[in-house]
Design a protein around this motif. Structure first.
Motif, PDB file in Angstrom:
ATOM      1  N   ARG A 189      41.848  30.718  37.633  1.00  0.00           N
ATOM      2  CA  ARG A 189      43.018  31.561  37.808  1.00  0.00           C
ATOM      3  C   ARG A 189      44.302  30.778  37.530  1.00  0.00           C
ATOM      4  NH1 ARG A 189      41.431  37.018  38.367  1.00  0.00           N
ATOM      5  NH2 ARG A 189      39.179  36.778  38.571  1.00  0.00           N
ATOM      6  N   ILE A 214      52.640  38.301  36.340  1.00  0.00           N
ATOM      7  CA  ILE A 214      51.287  38.195  35.782  1.00  0.00           C
ATOM      8  C   ILE A 214      50.385  39.139  36.560  1.00  0.00           C
ATOM      9  CG2 ILE A 214      49.246  36.733  35.498  1.00  0.00           C
ATOM     10  CD1 ILE A 214      51.062  34.371  35.037  1.00  0.00           C
ATOM     11  N   GLU A 249      46.411  40.085  37.076  1.00  0.00           N
ATOM     12  CA  GLU A 249      45.114  39.458  36.851  1.00  0.00           C
ATOM     13  C   GLU A 249      43.996  40.493  36.759  1.00  0.00           C
ATOM     14  OE1 GLU A 249      44.242  36.210  39.610  1.00  0.00           O
ATOM     15  OE2 GLU A 249      46.299  36.419  40.352  1.00  0.00           O
ATOM     16  N   ILE A 297      37.787  37.458  34.468  1.00  0.00           N
ATOM     17  CA  ILE A 297      38.505  36.961  33.296  1.00  0.00           C
ATOM     18  C   ILE A 297      37.572  36.922  32.095  1.00  0.00           C
ATOM     19  CG2 ILE A 297      39.776  35.016  32.340  1.00  0.00           C
ATOM     20  CD1 ILE A 297      40.448  34.206  35.227  1.00  0.00           C
ATOM     21  N   TRP A 314      45.263  37.080  26.739  1.00  0.00           N
ATOM     22  CA  TRP A 314      46.391  37.594  27.520  1.00  0.00           C
ATOM     23  C   TRP A 314      47.359  38.342  26.624  1.00  0.00           C
ATOM     24  CZ3 TRP A 314      51.429  34.888  27.567  1.00  0.00           C
ATOM     25  CH2 TRP A 314      51.474  33.758  26.740  1.00  0.00           C
ATOM     26  N   LEU A 349      43.203  45.136  31.131  1.00  0.00           N
ATOM     27  CA  LEU A 349      42.857  44.464  32.385  1.00  0.00           C
ATOM     28  C   LEU A 349      41.392  44.695  32.728  1.00  0.00           C
ATOM     29  CD1 LEU A 349      46.050  45.339  34.447  1.00  0.00           C
ATOM     30  CD2 LEU A 349      45.214  43.011  34.040  1.00  0.00           C
ATOM     31  N   HIS A 401      44.652  39.203  30.875  1.00  0.00           N
ATOM     32  CA  HIS A 401      45.806  39.120  31.761  1.00  0.00           C
ATOM     33  C   HIS A 401      46.982  39.824  31.084  1.00  0.00           C
ATOM     34  CE1 HIS A 401      43.557  35.996  33.877  1.00  0.00           C
ATOM     35  NE2 HIS A 401      44.481  35.979  34.819  1.00  0.00           N
TER      36      HIS A 401
END
Length: 716
Positions: free
Chosen positions: A229, A260, A262, A266, A272, A290, A295
């Motif tokens: 993260r 940001i 999250e 991920i 991103w 997302l 991100h």
């Protein structure tokens, strides 16, 4: 953690083609429970037992997964609802199933008038209790909340869309945030497709396919191994909040306001998006990304209009993200005036850009805020624009080169793809002064740009209600788009308008073809394809439209032949049929493959090429002694100078190399169906530029017979 280890093994099987070396090493199937109401159950779906979305998901995922349908019609999430899911036998069975993944699609029936009174007091509490009940059975269970599809009912006392949109969905997203559950927005996938909900609330079998594919993407999504993260220890003034079910963190970095959001998991490579301006406005694209592990980031450059200070801020923020392990190529997203910073930064940093999505973008400050063209502009913003660019007078504008429109060469040389979404009636940021001229110059400079023009739409609303075209563009640009043209799956078409007898949908057609292949001895020709191939007729008992029958009787009269064409089929359906059908029971001498035209709305030319390559590979494996006449998609588009015809040409250029295979004979039939101007001959083609008239079948039949004589009879 145990679930993710199982998933890693399955990913290895799917992507690397590995198999266990012994029965002892075989991993148990990952268990997926589909919990829900009538939409999950499959109410109203033709051939429900084959076409409900949990069944379609099972067909997509294969034997490494075990999917069970625990849907119950009419049930509510609310314990005090008129038909609580809590009291159903399916709920008890779902718990005892102890799934590794549970998809929960409840809330639709909670929008009924008699249930709404409990929404504020009980909905979130009951949802959290339902999630916990599955965690009590399996602490590692992966919980995914599916937002309800829209309702197009007009009865406000029944399932009512304003309640779904404004109460059920936000509350479900809040539950996802509070419980750290995943969430998938199905609402946006159907909001512009009421045709997929024939009774205005229940998806058809084709609608169920949309859901199944989205869940398939979710199941096999490859995640970052370290799940590392962002390190917020180096930033100040941290504040967290709920962004549609995801954690949004606001902070200051070097005295600049940043955000940001999250993802729950991920994605591999840590992709991103850097969004410019109007953060959170029309968020459907950001939400969809997302869900897929991106991100969403924001670095404030308000009122700087893309000047040097704005570029420097973004340089600083980009470096911060890269130092935190994020991808070195970023997706840029700019709405309206955000187009200025997006493209000015991209012009300075082309090697750092994965792609650009610009929505009604400002590309020339003299258009907006200057108002020097047809738009009225904004005097306040224009004064600020001149101030931040140090433009002392109107005369100084002659030499000003600070707009994206002035940096076409640098932008085009960057090589990154661009997508614009614009309202054609935009009077704030006029299209002709911004995107149209930008698009033309980018193409002239060799750049790659696509524009979606929205007719009769002004500057607002931005984006698309259903952001799928935008999301797919970004996924392709970042090499994350699944090519469903290569993932075998049965079809789910059901309409009698497909040329079938009433109620005799895809599965009936597939079984009918299997029976014919088994019954036809000494099979000379097997024709594989879609509705055009289906139109040959022959001995098919469940079809009603046979425009090619007369031509077949003429050209194939002394041959044993079967038409294995099914309306609506694409490459992925052919892959499934060859793998699971009985097509080679009587070893056809020649297989004729005409497929790909139905992929056009769903796939790029490159994706279709790969799909056809996979089909040919599968045919070679299955029909080891047959000759293969590969036709790809038959000619399409009545006029020669169209994007559809150009796409057709790209596909055929891409599959021509398959003629080098020993048993494959490739032909592009365009010359057989065209007039002297390269337009399709109206005597041969219907008005849709896809389907053949009887005269067209005569041309096609003669061609196939000549190839049969050349490849088979003269060889014997």
């Amino acid at each position: 953690m145990k679930l993710f280890l199982k998933l890693i093994v399955c990913y290895t099987i799917v992507f690397m083609g590995c198999k266990s070396e012994s029965p002892k090493e075989k991993v148990k199937p990952i268990k997926i429970a589909c919990v829900g109401n009538s939409i999950t159950y499959g109410s109203g779906i033709a051939h429900r037992e084959k076409n409900a979305y949990p069944v379609q998901l099972q067909n997509l995922l294969g034997d490494d997964y075990q999917i069970e349908n625990f849907g119950v019609s009419g049930n509510t999430l609310l314990k005090k609802g008129d038909h609580p899911y809590w009291e159903s036998e399916k709920y008890k069975k779902a718990l005892s199933f102890k799934p590794d993944i549970v998809y929960i699609k409840l809330g639709t029936n909670d929008s009924k008038q008699q249930n709404r009174i409990y929404l504020d007091s009980d909905f979130e509490t009951d949802y959290k209790a339902l999630i916990q009940s599955f965690k009590d059975q399996n602490e590692d269970v992966r919980v995914v909340l599916l937002l309800p599809v829209p309702s197009f009912y007009e009865d406000s006392t029944a399932i009512w869309n304003p309640v779904i949109k404004n109460q059920i969905i936000p509350k479900t997203q809040k539950v996802a945030f509070d419980t750290n559950s995943e969430v998938i927005d199905l609402y946006q996938l159907f909001i512009d497709q009421p045709n997929l909900l024939p009774d205005k609330i229940h998806p058809s079998s084709l609608g169920a396919t949309v859901i199944a594919k989205r869940l398939y993407e979710n199941v096999i999504q490859r995640t970052d191994e370290n799940d590392s993260r962002f390190d917020f220890s180096k930033v100040k003034d941290i504040k967290q909040s709920n962004f549609h079910g995801f954690i949004q963190t606001e902070f200051n970095y070097d005295e600049v306001s940043c955000k940001i959001v999250e993802p729950k998991h991920i994605a591999e490579g840590k992709p991103w998006v850097l969004r410019a301006r109007f953060f959170g406005h029309e968020p459907q694209t950001d939400i969809a990304l997302l869900e897929r592990g991106f991100h969403i980031a924001y670095c404030d450059v308000s009122n700087l209009f893309g000047n040097y200070e704005a570029i420097n801020r973004w340089n600083m923020f980009y470096q911060l993200m890269v130092e935190n392990g994020f991808s070195k190529k970023v997706v840029l997203e700019g709405m309206s005036r955000g187009g200025l910073i997006v493209y000015n930064w991209a012009a300075k940093n082309p090697e750092k850009v994965a792609c650009v999505y610009a929505d009604a973008p400002v590309l020339d400050g003299t258009s907006w805020p200057g108002g020097k063209g047809t738009g009225k502009g904004s005097s306040t913003d224009w004064n600020n624009f001149k101030k931040v660019y140090h433009i002392a007078s109107e005369d100084a504008l002659t030499n000003f080169q600070g707009n994206p429109i002035h940096q076409i060469s640098q932008i085009a040389k960057g090589g990154f793809p661009m997508l614009h979404v614009c309202g054609e009636a935009d009077k704030v940021v006029p299209v002709d002064e911004n995107t149209r001229i930008f698009e033309q110059k980018i193409k002239e400079a060799g750049g790659e740009i696509e524009v979606i023009y929205k007719p009769e739409v002004g500057h607002h609303p931005h984006s698309l209600e259903n952001p799928t075209p935008i999301v797919d563009f970004i996924l392709r640009a970042t090499h994350r788009k699944l090519n469903f043209a290569t993932i075998q799956a049965p079809g789910s078409e059901y309409r009698s308008g497909a040329g079938w007898k009433e109620g005799k949908g895809w599965w009936y057609q597939a079984n009918d073809i299997d029976s014919l292949c088994q019954a036809t001895k000494d099979l000379d020709i097997l024709l594989i394809g879609n509705s055009i191939t289906q139109g040959w007729g022959g001995s098919r008992t469940l079809t009603t439209h046979k425009p090619g029958q007369a031509a077949a009787d003429l050209h194939f009269k002394d041959l044993n032949w079967v038409t294995a064409g099914i309306s609506g089929d694409r490459t992925e359906h052919i892959l499934w049929r060859i793998e699971n059908g009985q097509y080679n029971t009587n070893t056809p001498k020649m297989v004729v493959l005409a497929i790909g035209v139905n992929n056009f709305p769903f796939n790029t030319a490159d994706e279709i090429i790969t799909g056809i390559e996979k089909v040919v590979e599968r045919i070679e494996t299955e029909f080891t002694t047959s000759k293969v006449l590969l036709l790809g998609p038959l000619p399409t588009s009545l006029k020669a100078d169209t994007e559809r015809r150009r796409k057709y040409g790209r596909i055929h250029n891409g599959i021509a190399h398959l003629s080098h295979k020993p048993s494959v004979y490739y032909e592009n039939t365009i010359d057989h169906f065209s007039d002297e101007n390269n337009n399709l001959n109206n005597d041969y083609y219907g008005g849709d530029g896809i389907h053949l008239k009887p005269e067209g079948y005569n041309i096609w039949g003669q061609f196939i017979r000549e190839k049969y004589n050349e490849l088979i009879e003269r060889k014997n």
